[in-house]
Design a protein around this motif. Structure first.
Motif, short mmCIF file in Angstrom:
data_model
loop_
_atom_site.label_atom_id
_atom_site.label_comp_id
_atom_site.label_asym_id
_atom_site.label_seq_id
_atom_site.Cartn_x
_atom_site.Cartn_y
_atom_site.Cartn_z
N ARG A 200 0.84 -1.20 0.00
CA ARG A 200 0.00 0.00 0.00
C ARG A 200 0.87 1.26 0.00
O ARG A 200 0.54 2.26 -0.65
N ALA A 201 2.00 1.21 0.72
CA ALA A 201 2.90 2.36 0.78
C ALA A 201 3.53 2.63 -0.58
O ALA A 201 3.48 3.77 -1.10
N PHE A 202 4.14 1.62 -1.18
CA PHE A 202 4.87 1.84 -2.43
C PHE A 202 3.93 2.15 -3.59
O PHE A 202 4.21 3.05 -4.40
N ASP A 203 2.82 1.44 -3.68
CA ASP A 203 1.89 1.67 -4.80
C ASP A 203 1.36 3.09 -4.81
O ASP A 203 1.02 3.63 -5.87
N ASN A 204 1.25 3.69 -3.62
CA ASN A 204 0.64 5.01 -3.51
C ASN A 204 1.61 6.09 -3.07
O ASN A 204 1.21 7.23 -2.84
N SER A 264 6.47 8.02 -9.89
CA SER A 264 5.39 8.96 -10.24
C SER A 264 4.10 8.25 -10.63
O SER A 264 3.32 8.76 -11.43
N MET A 265 3.83 7.08 -10.04
CA MET A 265 2.65 6.30 -10.46
C MET A 265 1.35 7.08 -10.28
O MET A 265 0.46 7.01 -11.13
N LEU A 266 1.22 7.83 -9.19
CA LEU A 266 -0.04 8.54 -8.97
C LEU A 266 -0.28 9.60 -10.03
O LEU A 266 -1.39 9.72 -10.57
N ASP A 267 0.75 10.37 -10.37
CA ASP A 267 0.59 11.38 -11.41
C ASP A 267 0.41 10.77 -12.79
O ASP A 267 -0.22 11.37 -13.66
N ASP A 268 0.98 9.58 -13.00
CA ASP A 268 0.92 8.95 -14.32
C ASP A 268 -0.34 8.13 -14.54
O ASP A 268 -0.59 7.68 -15.66
N LEU A 269 -1.13 7.92 -13.50
CA LEU A 269 -2.33 7.10 -13.61
C LEU A 269 -3.38 7.84 -14.43
O LEU A 269 -3.88 8.89 -14.03
N ARG A 270 -3.75 7.30 -15.59
CA ARG A 270 -4.73 7.95 -16.46
C ARG A 270 -6.14 7.77 -15.95
O ARG A 270 -6.94 8.68 -15.91
N ASP A 271 -6.48 6.52 -15.60
CA ASP A 271 -7.85 6.17 -15.25
C ASP A 271 -7.81 5.17 -14.10
O ASP A 271 -7.34 4.05 -14.29
N PRO A 272 -8.28 5.54 -12.92
CA PRO A 272 -8.19 4.61 -11.79
C PRO A 272 -8.87 3.27 -12.02
O PRO A 272 -8.50 2.27 -11.42
#
Length: 289
Positions: A200-204, A264-272
């Motif tokens: 949960r920490a790394f993914d977010n 930068s996964m959160l900024d790069d996420l196009r569509d949750p």
């Protein structure tokens, strides 16, 4: 999205409290929680103290269901919480404390938010109920984020943390940390928590904070080991497997900034939801293989 929420400007000192509650004894458990808030403030200067799931009541589903007026915290105000509210006010500490709540004839597994001014400010109801809880408790219908100074904390209770979507919803709401009171048991519980919380920490790219029970409650033998992980999933600090303990960690905005710059996964996420998906039928495999 997350980039609209500024990063904190200064550290937040948070304590996870682990102790063994008295079964169904809200008065005694509130006294323990109040003492730990005062101890944390005096010895470490923690600004937030987090307690395990259903700490004020003990886990104890059968006991609580049999006498909810006595064995659960009453929604809308319960004078048995006064010593803990007073401890929060006297020390200027926020407490996030687990309990069963009796509300309009229904029971919930909840995290109460007690503000530093000594008021019961908010309540988060566990959304993901474990299979043994579903006949007793009503699931919550919304998440909860707390703004404490310039930190935003997303709350969870135990089994919530096993679902990536739950922590991701907090991250997408701009949370810098995911804070969970839990009951992880001896046996598989330690293994589960050590998979779920670093993930949960790394993914977010946010801190994760776990406060776990010790001893026996509701027929479960808890494994302790409350802990904090940084936004890259690395362990910051960990309590022992048994015994009363206050574990203290500083949530560091510089660490958070470095993690979100590198990952930068959160900024790069196009569509949750990542929908729609395609499904392709393949030819049958040859028999005999």
């Amino acid at each position: 999205m997350t980039h609209t929420v500024p990063l904190p400007s200064r550290p937040l000192r948070i304590a996870t409290a682990q102790a063994c509650p008295e079964p169904g004894d809200i008065v005694a458990n509130t006294a323990t929680a109040a003492a730990m808030v005062r101890e944390s403030a005096e010895h470490s200067g923690a600004q937030v103290v987090v307690f395990p799931e259903k700490f004020l009541t003990g886990y104890e589903p059968d006991l609580i269901r049999a006498d909810p007026e006595r064995r659960a915290v009453q929604a809308g105000g319960d004078e048995r919480l006064d010593p803990l509210l007073t401890a929060c006010r006297d020390t200027g500490t926020v407490a996030i404390v687990g309990t069963a709540v009796h509300d309009a004839g229904e029971l919930t597994v909840s995290a109460l938010v007690l503000d530093s001014d000594g008021t019961w400010t908010a309540r988060y109801d566990k959304q993901m109920l474990f299979r043994t809880e579903r006949d007793v408790y009503r699931p919550g219908d919304h998440g909860l984020s707390l703004d404490i100074d310039d930190w935003r904390l997303g709350l969870g209770v135990c089994y919530d943390s096993g679902f990536p979507e739950h922590a991701r919803a907090a991250a997408l709401d701009g949370c810098h940390a995911y804070v969970v009171g839990a009951l992880f048991s001896v046996g598989n519980g330690y293994h589960e928590s050590r998979m779920w919380f670093p993930a949960r920490a790394f993914d977010n790219t946010m801190y994760t904070v776990l406060s776990n029970h010790v001893g026996s409650t509701g027929g479960w033998a808890a494994c302790g080991s409350s802990a904090v992980w940084d936004p890259t999933g690395r362990l910051v600090t960990e309590a022992g497997p048994d015994g009363r303990e206050l574990l203290v960690a500083d949530l560091d905005p510089d660490c958070l900034s470095r993690a979100r710059t590198a990952h930068s996964m959160l900024d790069d996420l196009r569509d949750p939801t990542l929908e729609p998906r395609k499904r392709i039928p393949m030819s049958p495999l040859p028999s005999g293989r």
